[in-house]
Motif scaffolding. Sequence first.
Motif, mmCIF file in Angstrom:
data_model
loop_
_atom_site.group_PDB
_atom_site.id
_atom_site.type_symbol
_atom_site.label_atom_id
_atom_site.label_comp_id
_atom_site.label_asym_id
_atom_site.label_seq_id
_atom_site.Cartn_x
_atom_site.Cartn_y
_atom_site.Cartn_z
ATOM 1 N N ILE A 84 0.850 -1.205 0.000
ATOM 2 C CA ILE A 84 0.000 0.000 0.000
ATOM 3 C C ILE A 84 0.880 1.248 0.000
ATOM 4 C CG2 ILE A 84 -1.689 1.328 1.343
ATOM 5 C CD1 ILE A 84 -2.877 -1.423 2.201
ATOM 6 N N THR A 128 -9.765 0.151 -9.500
ATOM 7 C CA THR A 128 -8.663 0.344 -8.556
ATOM 8 C C THR A 128 -9.132 0.074 -7.132
ATOM 9 O OG1 THR A 128 -7.656 1.959 -10.039
ATOM 10 C CG2 THR A 128 -6.905 1.981 -7.749
ATOM 11 N N GLU A 129 -10.316 0.548 -6.786
ATOM 12 C CA GLU A 129 -10.865 0.291 -5.450
ATOM 13 C C GLU A 129 -11.037 -1.204 -5.208
ATOM 14 O OE1 GLU A 129 -14.420 2.662 -5.492
ATOM 15 O OE2 GLU A 129 -13.415 4.346 -4.510
ATOM 16 N N LYS A 130 -11.462 -1.932 -6.229
ATOM 17 C CA LYS A 130 -11.635 -3.385 -6.101
ATOM 18 C C LYS A 130 -10.290 -4.052 -5.796
ATOM 19 C CE LYS A 130 -13.646 -7.359 -8.342
ATOM 20 N NZ LYS A 130 -13.177 -8.275 -9.290
ATOM 21 N N LEU A 132 -7.703 -2.625 -4.397
ATOM 22 C CA LEU A 132 -7.320 -2.221 -3.041
ATOM 23 C C LEU A 132 -8.086 -3.032 -1.993
ATOM 24 C CD1 LEU A 132 -7.088 1.642 -3.523
ATOM 25 C CD2 LEU A 132 -5.196 0.101 -2.945
ATOM 26 N N CYS A 133 -9.360 -3.275 -2.262
ATOM 27 C CA CYS A 133 -10.179 -4.073 -1.348
ATOM 28 C C CYS A 133 -9.604 -5.487 -1.231
ATOM 29 C CB CYS A 133 -11.624 -4.110 -1.861
ATOM 30 S SG CYS A 133 -12.786 -4.860 -0.701
ATOM 31 N N ILE A 136 -6.559 -5.335 0.990
ATOM 32 C CA ILE A 136 -6.923 -5.227 2.409
ATOM 33 C C ILE A 136 -7.360 -6.596 2.935
ATOM 34 C CG2 ILE A 136 -8.558 -4.201 4.063
ATOM 35 C CD1 ILE A 136 -6.438 -2.234 2.952
ATOM 36 N N PRO A 151 -12.932 -3.714 4.661
ATOM 37 C CA PRO A 151 -12.146 -3.640 3.431
ATOM 38 C C PRO A 151 -12.698 -2.682 2.372
ATOM 39 C CG PRO A 151 -12.312 -5.906 4.147
ATOM 40 C CD PRO A 151 -13.227 -5.096 5.022
ATOM 41 N N GLU A 152 -13.997 -2.698 2.165
ATOM 42 C CA GLU A 152 -14.563 -1.817 1.139
ATOM 43 C C GLU A 152 -14.425 -0.349 1.531
ATOM 44 O OE1 GLU A 152 -18.552 -1.246 -1.612
ATOM 45 O OE2 GLU A 152 -18.517 -2.828 -0.101
ATOM 46 N N SER A 155 -10.828 0.658 1.241
ATOM 47 C CA SER A 155 -10.418 0.809 -0.165
ATOM 48 C C SER A 155 -10.903 2.145 -0.722
ATOM 49 C CB SER A 155 -10.924 -0.357 -1.024
ATOM 50 O OG SER A 155 -12.319 -0.312 -1.213
ATOM 51 N N HIS A 156 -12.098 2.576 -0.308
ATOM 52 C CA HIS A 156 -12.596 3.894 -0.739
ATOM 53 C C HIS A 156 -11.724 5.005 -0.159
ATOM 54 C CE1 HIS A 156 -16.915 2.105 -1.278
ATOM 55 N NE2 HIS A 156 -16.064 1.674 -2.178
ATOM 56 N N MET A 159 -8.356 5.029 -1.918
ATOM 57 C CA MET A 159 -8.511 5.575 -3.271
ATOM 58 C C MET A 159 -8.619 7.094 -3.211
ATOM 59 S SD MET A 159 -8.635 4.804 -6.417
ATOM 60 C CE MET A 159 -9.117 5.529 -7.959
#
Length: 190
Positions: A84, A128-130, A132-133, A136, A151-152, A155-156, A159
């Motif tokens: 990250i 990208t968020e997906k 990152l999720c 996590i 996680p969601e 990730s937001h 982002m």
Amino acid sequence: MARTKEFEVDEVLDKAIQLFWMQGYEKTSMQDLVDIMGIHRRSIYDTFGDKHALYMKALKRYESTKNKKLRLLVEKQEPVKELIRRFLESSMRKDDEPQGCFIVNSGVELGVLDSEVASFVEDSYSKTEKLLCELIQTGQQRGELRASLEPEAISHYLMNAWLGLRTMVKTATDPGKLSNIIRTILNTLN
């Protein structure tokens, strides 16, 4: 008989990406594109379509390259916080490319004016968020990150922080400031 192309499509598209990324859509003329791509105007129209179609192809190629790099980062078997950190540091100034992010710049410049660009940018952010999720969740499965993190939502947050860094890097001259911001973002994962 059709003529064969006397240029490598991806090579000239990469030149268009650099120009659009540096100048933006509105400030880039067809003549600018002819000059930087090194091909005739007719070849641009025949291969890529009009300026807007070329812009969309440039965005798609840029995103594809960015997502491959991010996917490789996510798949590494290194500590998740380190991955990250590297993701966030990808925002830092690079001598070999324009500042900021071509997709972020496009969203800022054209997001409210061009629904196709807005949709593309939103979809790119979601991808990208997906990733990152997934990162996590991997960190949680390995016991590297708190199980209580959502996680969601994280990730937001990441982002949003990354987008802020990608925008800020265009004007920030103090790399220490950006490093402090990244350190603070990473501390939220403790």
